[in-house]
Design a protein around this motif. Sequence first.
Motif, PDB file in Angstrom:
ATOM      1  N   GLN A 488       0.829  -1.209   0.000  1.00 13.02           N
ATOM      2  CA  GLN A 488       0.000   0.000   0.000  1.00 13.02           C
ATOM      3  C   GLN A 488       0.861   1.256   0.000  1.00 13.02           C
ATOM      4  O   GLN A 488       0.529   2.228  -0.698  1.00 13.02           O
ATOM      5  N   ARG A 489       1.953   1.248   0.779  1.00  8.39           N
ATOM      6  CA  ARG A 489       2.837   2.418   0.803  1.00  8.39           C
ATOM      7  C   ARG A 489       3.392   2.707  -0.589  1.00  8.39           C
ATOM      8  O   ARG A 489       3.377   3.857  -1.059  1.00  8.39           O
ATOM      9  N   ARG A 490       3.927   1.653  -1.229  1.00  2.41           N
ATOM     10  CA  ARG A 490       4.509   1.850  -2.564  1.00  2.41           C
ATOM     11  C   ARG A 490       3.455   2.328  -3.556  1.00  2.41           C
ATOM     12  O   ARG A 490       3.706   3.230  -4.369  1.00  2.41           O
ATOM     13  N   TYR A 491       2.275   1.751  -3.490  1.00  6.50           N
ATOM     14  CA  TYR A 491       1.218   2.069  -4.455  1.00  6.50           C
ATOM     15  C   TYR A 491       0.755   3.522  -4.292  1.00  6.50           C
ATOM     16  O   TYR A 491       0.583   4.260  -5.277  1.00  6.50           O
ATOM     17  N   ILE A 492       0.538   3.939  -3.023  1.00  3.46           N
ATOM     18  CA  ILE A 492       0.098   5.311  -2.774  1.00  3.46           C
ATOM     19  C   ILE A 492       1.195   6.296  -3.155  1.00  3.46           C
ATOM     20  O   ILE A 492       0.932   7.358  -3.741  1.00  3.46           O
ATOM     21  N   ASP A 493       2.458   5.957  -2.817  1.00  2.54           N
ATOM     22  CA  ASP A 493       3.579   6.827  -3.191  1.00  2.54           C
ATOM     23  C   ASP A 493       3.640   7.048  -4.697  1.00  2.54           C
ATOM     24  O   ASP A 493       3.820   8.178  -5.183  1.00  2.54           O
ATOM     25  N   GLU A 494       3.497   5.967  -5.466  1.00  4.26           N
ATOM     26  CA  GLU A 494       3.547   6.080  -6.927  1.00  4.26           C
ATOM     27  C   GLU A 494       2.395   6.930  -7.454  1.00  4.26           C
ATOM     28  O   GLU A 494       2.560   7.751  -8.360  1.00  4.26           O
ATOM     29  N   ALA A 495       1.200   6.735  -6.859  1.00  6.30           N
ATOM     30  CA  ALA A 495       0.047   7.527  -7.309  1.00  6.30           C
ATOM     31  C   ALA A 495       0.230   8.999  -6.960  1.00  6.30           C
ATOM     32  O   ALA A 495      -0.122   9.896  -7.747  1.00  6.30           O
ATOM     33  N   TRP A 503      -3.422  15.186  -3.179  1.00  3.28           N
ATOM     34  CA  TRP A 503      -4.107  14.093  -2.470  1.00  3.28           C
ATOM     35  C   TRP A 503      -5.508  13.840  -3.016  1.00  3.28           C
ATOM     36  O   TRP A 503      -5.959  12.702  -3.086  1.00  3.28           O
ATOM     37  N   ALA A 504      -6.223  14.897  -3.386  1.00  3.46           N
ATOM     38  CA  ALA A 504      -7.593  14.721  -3.889  1.00  3.46           C
ATOM     39  C   ALA A 504      -7.586  13.931  -5.198  1.00  3.46           C
ATOM     40  O   ALA A 504      -8.384  13.002  -5.395  1.00  3.46           O
ATOM     41  N   ALA A 505      -6.663  14.299  -6.112  1.00  2.00           N
ATOM     42  CA  ALA A 505      -6.575  13.583  -7.385  1.00  2.00           C
ATOM     43  C   ALA A 505      -6.133  12.142  -7.165  1.00  2.00           C
ATOM     44  O   ALA A 505      -6.611  11.215  -7.833  1.00  2.00           O
ATOM     45  N   THR A 506      -5.225  11.947  -6.211  1.00  2.00           N
ATOM     46  CA  THR A 506      -4.766  10.588  -5.901  1.00  2.00           C
ATOM     47  C   THR A 506      -5.911   9.736  -5.370  1.00  2.00           C
ATOM     48  O   THR A 506      -6.060   8.559  -5.741  1.00  2.00           O
ATOM     49  N   LEU A 510      -7.328   6.237  -6.982  1.00  2.00           N
ATOM     50  CA  LEU A 510      -7.319   4.979  -6.220  1.00  2.00           C
ATOM     51  C   LEU A 510      -8.720   4.492  -5.881  1.00  2.00           C
ATOM     52  O   LEU A 510      -8.873   3.424  -5.278  1.00  2.00           O
ATOM     53  N   GLY A 511      -9.749   5.251  -6.232  1.00  2.00           N
ATOM     54  CA  GLY A 511     -11.113   4.840  -5.933  1.00  2.00           C
ATOM     55  C   GLY A 511     -11.461   4.948  -4.459  1.00  2.00           C
ATOM     56  O   GLY A 511     -12.310   4.212  -3.956  1.00  2.00           O
ATOM     57  N   LEU A 512     -10.799   5.875  -3.737  1.00  2.00           N
ATOM     58  CA  LEU A 512     -11.053   6.084  -2.314  1.00  2.00           C
ATOM     59  C   LEU A 512     -11.637   7.470  -2.092  1.00  2.00           C
ATOM     60  O   LEU A 512     -11.409   8.393  -2.887  1.00  2.00           O
ATOM     61  N   ASP A 513     -12.433   7.615  -1.006  1.00  2.00           N
ATOM     62  CA  ASP A 513     -12.815   8.970  -0.652  1.00  2.00           C
ATOM     63  C   ASP A 513     -11.640   9.619   0.072  1.00  2.00           C
ATOM     64  O   ASP A 513     -10.769   8.940   0.619  1.00  2.00           O
ATOM     65  N   SER A 514     -11.600  10.937   0.081  1.00  2.00           N
ATOM     66  CA  SER A 514     -10.445  11.674   0.565  1.00  2.00           C
ATOM     67  C   SER A 514     -10.148  11.376   2.037  1.00  2.00           C
ATOM     68  O   SER A 514      -9.000  11.202   2.437  1.00  2.00           O
ATOM     69  N   GLY A 515     -11.206  11.301   2.872  1.00  2.00           N
ATOM     70  CA  GLY A 515     -11.007  11.024   4.289  1.00  2.00           C
ATOM     71  C   GLY A 515     -10.364   9.671   4.532  1.00  2.00           C
ATOM     72  O   GLY A 515      -9.463   9.524   5.367  1.00  2.00           O
ATOM     73  N   ASN A 516     -10.827   8.658   3.771  1.00  2.00           N
ATOM     74  CA  ASN A 516     -10.249   7.313   3.907  1.00  2.00           C
ATOM     75  C   ASN A 516      -8.771   7.310   3.543  1.00  2.00           C
ATOM     76  O   ASN A 516      -7.943   6.683   4.215  1.00  2.00           O
ATOM     77  N   HIS A 518      -6.571   9.817   3.601  1.00  2.00           N
ATOM     78  CA  HIS A 518      -5.749  10.526   4.592  1.00  2.00           C
ATOM     79  C   HIS A 518      -5.552   9.668   5.839  1.00  2.00           C
ATOM     80  O   HIS A 518      -4.443   9.615   6.403  1.00  2.00           O
ATOM     81  N   ARG A 519      -6.610   8.963   6.289  1.00  2.00           N
ATOM     82  CA  ARG A 519      -6.469   8.111   7.476  1.00  2.00           C
ATOM     83  C   ARG A 519      -5.524   6.951   7.201  1.00  2.00           C
ATOM     84  O   ARG A 519      -4.702   6.575   8.037  1.00  2.00           O
ATOM     85  N   LEU A 520      -5.655   6.356   6.003  1.00  2.00           N
ATOM     86  CA  LEU A 520      -4.779   5.249   5.641  1.00  2.00           C
ATOM     87  C   LEU A 520      -3.327   5.720   5.556  1.00  2.00           C
ATOM     88  O   LEU A 520      -2.406   5.038   6.030  1.00  2.00           O
ATOM     89  N   ALA A 521      -3.121   6.893   4.987  1.00  2.00           N
ATOM     90  CA  ALA A 521      -1.764   7.424   4.856  1.00  2.00           C
ATOM     91  C   ALA A 521      -1.148   7.680   6.231  1.00  2.00           C
ATOM     92  O   ALA A 521       0.046   7.419   6.448  1.00  2.00           O
ATOM     93  N   ARG A 522      -1.949   8.200   7.163  1.00  2.00           N
ATOM     94  CA  ARG A 522      -1.424   8.426   8.515  1.00  2.00           C
ATOM     95  C   ARG A 522      -1.045   7.103   9.176  1.00  2.00           C
ATOM     96  O   ARG A 522      -0.015   6.989   9.853  1.00  2.00           O
ATOM     97  N   ARG A 523      -1.884   6.091   8.983  1.00  2.00           N
ATOM     98  CA  ARG A 523      -1.599   4.793   9.600  1.00  2.00           C
ATOM     99  C   ARG A 523      -0.345   4.161   9.008  1.00  2.00           C
ATOM    100  O   ARG A 523       0.405   3.475   9.704  1.00  2.00           O
ATOM    101  N   LEU A 524      -0.091   4.400   7.713  1.00  2.00           N
ATOM    102  CA  LEU A 524       1.081   3.824   7.045  1.00  2.00           C
ATOM    103  C   LEU A 524       2.331   4.666   7.225  1.00  2.00           C
ATOM    104  O   LEU A 524       3.399   4.302   6.731  1.00  2.00           O
TER     105      LEU A 524
END
Length: 527
Positions: A488-495, A503-506, A510-516, A518-524
């Motif tokens: 997930q880290r590599r995939y989000i970094d590449e996007a 972040w909004a375009a990313t 990725l087919g995610l809402d913005s809040g999800n 940001h929370r996932l990024a903080r956890r990772l």
Amino acid sequence: MTPFYRALRELLTRLADGEPIETLHPWWSTLLATLVGDSPADASTLMVTTDAGLQPVAVLGLPADVRGRHFSLDAHPRLAAIASHAAVCRFPPDSPLPDPFDGLIDEDLSAVHDCLGVALRDGERLIGVLTLDALEAGRLATLDDEELLAKARLLGTCLRLASQLSQTRSRLSEALDQERQPPVTMHWNSPAMRRLDETIRLVAPTDMCVLLQGETGVGKERVVRALHARSTRHRGPLVQVNCASLPESLIESELFGHRRGAFSGAIQDHRGHFAMADGGTLMLDEIGELPLALQPKLLRALQEGEIQPLGSERVQRVDVRVIAVTNRDLAAEAAAGRFREDLYHRLGAFPLQVPPLRERREDMPLLVGSFLADNRVRLGVSNLRLAAEAEAALLAWHWPGNVRELEHTLGRAALRALGERLGERVRDHGADSRRQAVIRIERHHLDLPTDEPAATTTPPERSAATGSDGPATRGDWPVLRQATEDFQRRYIDEALDAHDGNWAATARTLGLDSGNLHRLARRLGLK
């Protein structure tokens, strides 16, 4: 035309074309995403009113299993306040009313946060609600109440039209066959279960015998109830008999009845299961266990619609629709001579196969949400939720016992987690009411084996990257959670790189809402 109006038009078009409401989850989700996806909300839901309470048809920023839950107004005062409010209902940041989603996400919603909701109505009748939550107080203050209310009214119109179309189809069905068909209660995600439900709708109104096959625990009884409820016999009895549980010496009497004195111990007349099911449906469970000697009499009952109770000289006419259920391969049993071939073909006029849980993992969140909701009520707690490791374990297990095993596993895990939580509270804080407890089910509460294969497929080859400097390993394999998070880290970094850090375009990519996201990024650890 904005994305919201395009999504609304698409949904209305599909409703007008006759698509069942229960198959439209992807379009409800798209509609909700276009309505609030760019808002500062961290979580949002679109709920519709059902007999069991409010049920989410679309969620953002919340676990997928929330769609399998029901929320009654009596148990959730915030939802009750929204339902009774004429406009946008905003709650003060320190509102004492418990949030219905508290405990379902990692963040504590009992603390100060921002929350609002809008009731969706058909006149005075509540047909749904829209909710938005933000984890920081004041985050939702920038939303335009008038614009939100206008879009909510359009959503209400959409739900009202859906309800009217459903009622119109029911009235048309009643005019054609004098019977109203009940609604589907579970909106499956998997193509396999959607096809099964479509087939049930097709065959249920007929009087054809159905041979229902599937592994133990897949939910064959649910299918039998659906077939009966959707049939023209649904006002008649549904009689269920387990052929394997009947003593061989009494099985003929149990099925066809007897007269007093027909055999030793027959001290009074007895109506058999066929007579009890007259005008309705007879479910013959574990039909493969029926003795060969009795099979010709069952064949005659199916062909002629007649039974002859033991000790009686007269035949009796019965009007029964038979659904035979088995976890055996009856075709193989007939080929081996252990089951009459003519009876097999008679029972199998319309065969149905219920897929095992491992072949429809898309339905796991719905089933998990439903079972957690049931256990929440049974245990009397505020909420039940799964830890990430527990959710991963459920998805990884291959479920040889299918839906029944999943139900029992979650029931035991909920009880273990409650006992552990109450023990901690008594030890640390003294006695506390379980009603206020949010119970979190961890991996160890599930007590699932760790050394069984998750599926019959061969696992992928390890890459060279998982060597001594790679993620934590167990034996020759990376620990699943660590490997997943690294990916997930590599995939989000590449996007993010592809969108120059936007972040909004990313999130959209990725087919995610913005809040999800940001929370996932903080956890990772990406933020």
